[in-house]
Design an enzyme around this catalytic site. Structure first.
Site, short mmCIF file in Angstrom:
data_model
loop_
_atom_site.label_atom_id
_atom_site.label_comp_id
_atom_site.label_asym_id
_atom_site.label_seq_id
_atom_site.Cartn_x
_atom_site.Cartn_y
_atom_site.Cartn_z
N HIS A 219 36.01 54.59 125.71
CA HIS A 219 34.94 53.71 125.86
C HIS A 219 33.60 54.77 125.92
CE1 HIS A 219 36.66 49.82 127.07
NE2 HIS A 219 37.69 50.80 127.08
N GLN B 140 37.51 45.07 126.79
CA GLN B 140 38.91 45.88 126.05
C GLN B 140 40.09 44.68 126.62
OE1 GLN B 140 39.99 49.76 126.37
NE2 GLN B 140 42.16 49.22 126.90
N CYS C 248 30.62 54.33 126.55
CA CYS C 248 29.62 54.03 127.51
C CYS C 248 29.98 54.86 128.89
CB CYS C 248 29.53 52.60 127.98
SG CYS C 248 31.15 51.59 128.30
N CYS D 69 31.64 47.55 123.17
CA CYS D 69 31.29 47.08 124.67
C CYS D 69 30.01 45.96 124.61
CB CYS D 69 31.11 48.07 125.31
SG CYS D 69 30.60 47.77 127.08
N GLU D 70 30.37 44.84 125.15
CA GLU D 70 29.19 44.06 125.28
C GLU D 70 28.37 44.48 126.28
OE1 GLU D 70 30.94 40.79 128.35
OE2 GLU D 70 31.59 40.34 126.19
N HIS D 71 28.45 45.26 127.13
CA HIS D 71 27.72 45.59 128.21
C HIS D 71 26.43 46.43 127.95
CE1 HIS D 71 30.97 44.53 131.05
NE2 HIS D 71 30.46 43.46 130.94
N HIS D 72 26.94 47.45 126.92
CA HIS D 72 26.12 48.60 126.47
C HIS D 72 25.87 48.51 124.89
CE1 HIS D 72 27.44 50.16 130.35
NE2 HIS D 72 25.99 50.29 130.57
#
Length: 193
Positions: A156, A128, A158, A86-89
């Site tokens: 996920h 995703q 996260c 995941c690019e956020h976390h």
């Protein structure tokens, strides 16, 4: 773009120190190098654009079967295992199952190439939803067909290991292109496999 393993090692070393640990202790001394090599492998897809991936796996075969231009004959590959981050976390997206379907337009792609495309797209910092869109875009280019669908279901970390901590929550995304967008019969066949 090449992955800068030297910079990764330096930053991982800094993260270890920022966490309050000693990057020189025996158990951590080689960790920056291990992480850099792991990142080089798991983020391999970041080295390539969608067009470059399409070129890598562009081998198709002229279809000898009698597919009619407006038929609803479908090729479907289900349960392709991939993972991504995941690019956020920078958290792992895992237990991901990809289903790909397309309507042949005179050409077919080797089934292993579909799995290779899905795998390479997953090897990026991703969402995703974007994984599905990227796979669809690449296959449209390879096949010369707008009629492509990608369904992905995954977990996920996260969401499962931090934050809300809902370990059994799954996310399902649909990317529907061409005839799959409007045709409910094709959508039903995609869902049922």
């Amino acid at each position: 773009m090449a992955i800068d393993t030297k910079a990764i090692k330096e930053h991982v070393r800094g993260i270890l120190a920022a966490l309050g640990d000693d990057p020189e202790r025996e158990g951590l001394r080689e960790t920056p190098d291990r992480v850099a090599r792991m990142y080089e492998e798991v983020f391999e897809g970041m080295n390539y654009s969608n067009h470059e991936i399409a070129q890598m796996f562009s081998k198709t075969f002229s279809e000898e079967m009698d597919f009619q231009e407006n038929s609803q004959d479908m090729v479907l590959v289900r349960d392709i295992d991939i993972f991504s981050y995941c690019e956020h976390h920078l958290a792992l997206m895992y237990d991901m199952k990809v289903t790909v379907a397309y309507l042949p337009k005179g050409r077919v792609i080797g089934l292993s190439k579909i799995a290779r495309v899905a795998d390479m797209v997953g090897k990026r910092l991703q969402l995703q939803e974007r994984i599905g869109a990227d796979i669809a875009e690449i296959l449209q280019e390879i096949l010369g067909s707008e009629d492509v669908a990608v369904v992905i279901q995954g977990i996920h970390s996260c969401m499962s290991a931090r934050g809300i901590k809902k370990a059994s929550a799954t996310t399902k995304t649909y990317t529907l292109r061409g005839a799959f967008r409007e045709n409910q019969f094709l959508q039903m066949r995609l869902e049922k496999g």
